[in-house]
Design a protein around this motif. Structure first.
Motif, mmCIF file in Angstrom:
data_model
loop_
_atom_site.group_PDB
_atom_site.id
_atom_site.type_symbol
_atom_site.label_atom_id
_atom_site.label_comp_id
_atom_site.label_asym_id
_atom_site.label_seq_id
_atom_site.Cartn_x
_atom_site.Cartn_y
_atom_site.Cartn_z
ATOM 1 N N PRO A 184 -6.214 -4.275 6.606
ATOM 2 C CA PRO A 184 -5.294 -5.269 7.180
ATOM 3 C C PRO A 184 -3.966 -4.610 7.589
ATOM 4 N N VAL A 185 -3.323 -5.164 8.615
ATOM 5 C CA VAL A 185 -2.013 -4.664 9.053
ATOM 6 C C VAL A 185 -0.931 -5.419 8.277
ATOM 7 N N VAL A 186 -0.199 -4.706 7.443
ATOM 8 C CA VAL A 186 0.837 -5.338 6.606
ATOM 9 C C VAL A 186 2.062 -4.429 6.590
ATOM 10 N N PRO A 187 3.233 -4.943 6.154
ATOM 11 C CA PRO A 187 4.415 -4.084 6.039
ATOM 12 C C PRO A 187 4.151 -2.940 5.051
ATOM 13 N N GLU A 191 9.157 -1.041 3.032
ATOM 14 C CA GLU A 191 9.861 -2.192 3.629
ATOM 15 C C GLU A 191 9.954 -3.376 2.659
ATOM 16 N N LEU A 192 9.400 -3.214 1.451
ATOM 17 C CA LEU A 192 9.256 -4.381 0.571
ATOM 18 C C LEU A 192 10.005 -4.200 -0.745
ATOM 19 N N LEU A 193 10.279 -5.343 -1.395
ATOM 20 C CA LEU A 193 10.903 -5.315 -2.724
ATOM 21 C C LEU A 193 9.816 -5.238 -3.793
ATOM 22 N N THR A 194 10.149 -4.613 -4.928
ATOM 23 C CA THR A 194 9.217 -4.637 -6.050
ATOM 24 C C THR A 194 9.243 -6.049 -6.666
ATOM 25 N N GLN A 195 8.258 -6.310 -7.498
ATOM 26 C CA GLN A 195 8.205 -7.622 -8.175
ATOM 27 C C GLN A 195 9.483 -7.836 -8.983
ATOM 28 N N GLU A 196 9.970 -6.761 -9.623
ATOM 29 C CA GLU A 196 11.199 -6.897 -10.421
ATOM 30 C C GLU A 196 12.392 -7.246 -9.523
ATOM 31 N N MET A 311 -1.295 1.556 -3.213
ATOM 32 C CA MET A 311 -2.531 1.110 -2.558
ATOM 33 C C MET A 311 -2.375 -0.369 -2.247
ATOM 34 N N LEU A 312 -2.935 -0.806 -1.138
ATOM 35 C CA LEU A 312 -2.874 -2.212 -0.764
ATOM 36 C C LEU A 312 -4.028 -2.954 -1.457
ATOM 37 N N TYR A 313 -3.658 -3.993 -2.224
ATOM 38 C CA TYR A 313 -4.669 -4.818 -2.877
ATOM 39 C C TYR A 313 -4.826 -6.088 -2.046
#
Ligand SMILES: CC(C)(COP(=O)(O)OP(=O)(O)OC[C@H]1O[C@@H](n2cnc3c(N)ncnc32)[C@H](O)[C@@H]1OP(=O)(O)O)[C@@H](O)C(=O)NCCC(=O)NCCSC(=O)CCCCC(=O)O
Length: 359
Positions: A184-187, A191-196, A311-313
């Motif tokens: 899948p094409v995802v950021p 570019e993303l924040l961690t869960q924390e 890894m992308l889940y």
């Protein structure tokens, strides 16, 4: 339970400063010179919460003690700095399914030769794990063929099995038949924040009610040995039916290194059960879970990967009913290679939740 005098510790507890590689210079891992932990990530240092830069999944959680031939225990960890005998236990107070699967695969992997690799596993969780006592892992060598070896592992507590896990290992083989879906094409993770970081952002919302502040603060304090970067996470206050799909970047917290693919498969088994089953609940915001547990867990390992790299889940739930929900997942490497496929059914007992805003 001290290891029997005949049993040697399979993986000597890393003494202070011992690198994970030398502590792991045994069956699960070819000794490899540890690279300095200089892995650059999008968010600067690997993780500000990592006192021990080597992943605790390798130095402790998946570092079983050999008690006798084909009999292992995770008991050593209660002599580590962790409270109790298990590193992290979900708030359900049942042993985390991914821990038991990962440790069962470690035990199975210790009984096969160095040049064959896990390609699949299928487990049933038959009793809830007791976080107050260690787990014994009993390996049954079902068959060793020319190309495949099959193992059955029983995870035991209080004299009863809590998990039964069949796993199969294959010698490296080439084939002209090969295909895979497209990733899948995802950021990207950078570019993303961690869960924390996301939770800290929510906690800064002055309108957040006390009840959700407490819940989010507890979640933030959990020492989960996994790093997650959710993609398009739902706004925490949105109470709408979501599609039964979710994507997030995931990796082991801390450094593991190249090592042995068997070790990375065991870490992936741990990681694959985190936040997986809840995919089936995404459309059902109007219900509150009274009881939820994984019934089974299957994995297929397709290509080499590093469980300490993002890894992308890709998770989806095609069906739920009869108090059960099915979830399916694919772990993708950042270069687009499909590394692992997973599937799991869980049991849910729910009740209508009071319609209240989280603001
Ligand atoms: C519980 C298992 C799955 C089935 O055993 P069984 O003896 O058949 O139990 P149940 O009759 O299902 O009762 C279990 C429990 O639930 C309560 N219950 C039963 N029916 C209902 C109902 N209709 N409404 C509400 N509650 C109900 C009942 O009270 C029971 O509680 P208890 O009797 O008081 O104890 C059993 O096989 C089992 O436990 N297996 C192990 C499951 C397991 O440990 N899985 C791995 C851990 S879960 C996990 O790690 C994933 C977490 C997911 C979180 C995430 O995605 O982030």
């Amino acid at each position: 339970m001290a290891a029997s005098s005949g049993g040697k510790k399979l993986l000597p507890e890393p003494s202070k400063g011992t690198s994970a590689a030398s502590a792991h210079s045994s069956i699960l891992r070819k000794s490899s010179s540890e690279k300095p932990v200089t892995e650059a990530t999008g968010s600067g240092s690997k993780s500000s919460r990592n006192e021990d830069l080597h992943s605790v999944l390798v130095t402790s959680v998946l570092n079983l003690e050999r008690l006798d031939l084909d009999l292992y225990s995770n008991e050593h960890s209660n002599r580590c700095t962790f409270t109790g005998t298990h590193h992290w236990v979900p708030r359900s107070r049942m042993l985390f399914g991914g821990q038991i699967v990962g440790q069962a695969l470690v035990a199975a992997a210790m009984s096969v030769s160095e040049n064959i690799y896990a390609h699949s596993l299928h487990c049933y969780f038959v009793r809830a794990g007791d976080p107050k006592v260690p787990v014994l892992y009993q390996v049954d060598r079902i068959r060793d063929g020319k190309s495949f070896s099959v193992r059955s592992v029983k995870a035991i507590q209080h004299g009863n099995p809590i998990l039964i896990c069949q796993s199969s290992f294959q010698r490296k083989m080439e084939s002209p038949i090969h295909h895979q879906f497209t990733m899948p094409v995802v950021p990207s993770p950078n570019e993303l924040l961690t869960q924390e970081e996301l939770i800290q952002k929510y906690l800064r919302d002055p309108a957040l009610t006390e009840k959700y502040k407490v819940g989010l603060t507890k979640l933030l304090a959990e020492e989960v040995p996994i790093e997650i970067k959710p993609i398009n996470p739902p706004e925490y206050y949105r109470r709408v039916a979501l599609e039964s799909k979710q994507h997030f970047w995931v990796r082991a917290r801390g450094y593991i290194g190249e090592g042995n693919m068997k070790l990375h498969c065991c870490v992936a088994a741990y990681i694959s059960d985190y936040s997986f089953l809840r995919t089936a609940l995404l459309p059902h915001f109007q219900y509150k879970v009274k009881f939820m547990a994984s019934l089974d867990h299957s994995m297929w390992f397709h290509a080499p990967f590093r469980s300490d790299e993002w890894m992308l889940y890709e998770c989806e739930s095609p069906w739920a009913g009869s108090c059960r929900g099915l979830v399916q997942g694919r772990l993708w490497k950042q270069d687009g290679v499909l590394a692992v496929s997973c599937a799991q059914e869980g049991v849910f007992y729910v009740k209508p939740s009071a319609a209240e805003s989280k603001l």
